[in-house]
Motif scaffolding. Sequence first.
Motif, mmCIF file in Angstrom:
data_model
loop_
_atom_site.group_PDB
_atom_site.id
_atom_site.type_symbol
_atom_site.label_atom_id
_atom_site.label_comp_id
_atom_site.label_asym_id
_atom_site.label_seq_id
_atom_site.Cartn_x
_atom_site.Cartn_y
_atom_site.Cartn_z
ATOM 1 N N PRO A 1 -6.119 -2.510 -15.561
ATOM 2 C CA PRO A 1 -6.198 -1.631 -14.396
ATOM 3 C C PRO A 1 -7.522 -1.766 -13.663
ATOM 4 O O PRO A 1 -8.589 -1.804 -14.254
ATOM 5 C CB PRO A 1 -6.047 -0.232 -15.013
ATOM 6 N N TYR B 1 -0.384 -2.501 -11.488
ATOM 7 C CA TYR B 1 -1.516 -1.712 -10.993
ATOM 8 C C TYR B 1 -2.533 -2.594 -10.281
ATOM 9 O O TYR B 1 -3.164 -2.163 -9.293
ATOM 10 C CB TYR B 1 -2.167 -0.997 -12.174
ATOM 11 N N VAL C 1 3.386 3.727 -10.461
ATOM 12 C CA VAL C 1 3.721 3.083 -11.729
ATOM 13 C C VAL C 1 4.509 4.036 -12.621
ATOM 14 O O VAL C 1 5.507 3.660 -13.247
ATOM 15 C CB VAL C 1 2.449 2.594 -12.452
ATOM 16 N N GLU D 1 -1.313 4.952 -9.762
ATOM 17 C CA GLU D 1 -0.800 5.374 -11.059
ATOM 18 C C GLU D 1 0.507 6.146 -10.893
ATOM 19 O O GLU D 1 1.419 6.044 -11.719
ATOM 20 C CB GLU D 1 -1.830 6.241 -11.784
#
Length: 592
Positions: A424, A333, A342, A339
Motif C-alpha cells: 500500500p 491499492y 478495496v 481503502e
Amino acid sequence: MAEETDQPKTRSQSCMAWLKSPSFFLYANFLCSQWGDWMWLFASGLYLVHLDDNLLRLAASFGFAGGGCVLLFGGLIGEWVDRHQRLYVVRVTLFTQNMSVMLSAISVGFALHLEATGHPLWQGPLRSVLEATIIIFAILAQLASIGYKISIEKDWLVVVAQGNKSVLANLNAVTRAIDLSAKILAPTCVGLIMSYGSHLMSAIVIAAWNFVSVFVEYGMLKVVYSQVPELAHKKLRTSFADEKEENATEKEELKEEEIPLKIKEKEEEESVPEAKQKSTCKRVVMVMFEPVIMLIMGWRTYARQKVVFASLALAALYMTVMGFDSVTCGYIYSTGLSEWAVGVSMALAGVTGIISTYIFTRLRAKVGLERTGLIAFNLEIICLTLAVASVWAPGSPFDPDFLFGSPMRRALDDTLEPEYSMLPQEPQAPKVACSPETPLEGPNISIILFLIGIITSRTGLWMADLVVTQLLQENVAETERGVVNGVQNSLNMLMEMTKFVLVIIFPHVKTYGLLILISFLFICGAGMLFATHSYRVRGHLFHFEKCLCNNNFGHHGNQNGHNGQPSNNGQQPSNNGQQPSNNGQPATAVAV
C-alpha cells in the motif's frame, strides 16, 4: 376440526424439529468456528505489522513458516485424523486451536501494553521472545484448524448426510455460505473495534471469544454426536507397522500351506529365534521412521484416488494473483483506489461467492456433479479473460520493456520514477498507472476490468470448490478421508507458496501483468485437469452425436417421421454417465 387445530402445531413442530436437528447444530458450530477464524486471520496480520514498526518482516515470517508447516505436516495431520475416533479428534483439535489463538492473542496484548507504556523490557530480548511466541502459537492454531476442518467438513458432514447426495450438497453449500458471510462480517467487526477502540481491546475480545466458544462449539458437536449414532462407528486406519506385520503374516501362512508338515517342523525349530529377531528389528525401524513413511504413503494414497485429477484441478486454482489476498489488494491499492473502494470490492466478491452456493445446489440437481464442475471451471475462465484484458487496457502499469529490458534500464527507471510496489502506498499513487508524458484522464479502465473479472469469477471459483469437495466426500474411502484431504491441503499450500515466490521474483507493479498471465495459465490448466476427470468418469465431454442428431432433425424433421420426431432407425442416446467401452474408446452415443 382436528385437522385444522393440528395444522399450526405441525408447522411449529417442524420449525422446532429443525432447530433441534443435527444440521442446525452443525451450522451453528460452523458459524462460531469460522467467525473466530476470520477474526484472528484478519487481526493477526495487522498485529504483526504494527509490532514490527509497520514493516512486513514478521508477517512474511509467519506466512512462510505457516505455509511450510502445512506443506510438511498436512498429510501427517490427515493420517492422525484417520487413526482416531471422531469425537476424540474434534476435542483435541478444537481445544488446541482455540487455546493457541487465545495464548497468541494474550501475547499480542502483553506486547502492545509494553509498547504503549514504553517499558524498558520492550527494547530488550523480551520483544523477540514475545514475537516468536505469537508466531509459534499462531502456527500451532493453523495446524490444529486443518485437522478440525478435515474432520468436520470431510467426514462428519458425509456421515450426517447418510448417503443422500442432495442432502450432502445442501450441507456443503450452506456451510460455504456461512464461511463467506463470516469472511465479510467478522473482519468488519474487528476493524470497528480497532478503529473506535484500540488494538489492545481487539486482542482481548479475540482471546475472550476463543475461550468461550471452545466450550460452546464442543457442546454443539456433542449434541450432533448423540443424535447421529453412525458417528460413533468409524473404521480406523491402522499404523504402517501393523499393516506390514499383517501382510507378512499372511504371506507366511500362504507359504506354510505349500510346505510339507515334516519339512515345516524342522524349519520352524531352526528359524524361530531368527524370525523373532528380524520381526523385532523391522518393527523398531518402522516405528522410528513412521512419520516419514506416513508422509510418503499418504501421497501414494492420494495419487491412486479415482478423483485425483479433480483434486489437482482444485490445487491449481490456488496459484493465482487474481484473488482478494494481500498481494492483490496491494496491487489494487497501488493503482490509486482508496481503502473504501478495496473494501467494497472484497464485499462484492463475497456476495458473488454466496450466490454461487445457491446456484451450485440447483445446477447439481439438474445436470449432475461432473457437468456442474465443467460449467464452473469454464465460467471462471471466461470471467477472468477480463482480468487478462486489463493487462493491455488503458491505465495498465504493465511494461514489457521494463520486464525484458536491460538491468541498466530497470535501474534507471527506478531512479527517475517513483518506487512502484505492490505494498500500500499514499493516495498519490495513481501516477503508477501511466507515464508522466501521457497522464491518464478519467477512470482507470485497466483496474475496472481487473476488478469486474475477479469479482464475477468468484461464482465459478466457489462452485468448483464445492464440486471437488463433494467429489472427495463421495469417492474417498472412510479410512482414507483424513490423509487424502491432508495431502490436498499440502498441495493447496504448495501452489500458494509458489505464487508468493513468483511475487518475490517479480515484485514490481510493472511486472504484475506477467503474474496475471501466469495465473490465467494455471487456471486454464485446472480446467483441463477437471475435464480429464470428467472424461474418465463419463466417457465423453461433449454430445457431438446429439448435436448431429439435432442438426439432421432441423433439416429433415418432416422426412424422419410424424410431428417432427426422428424415425425409429435413428440412434438413440444411451444412459447418462456411460463409461468408455472395453477397448478404451468413448461411447458413441450419450445422453444430455
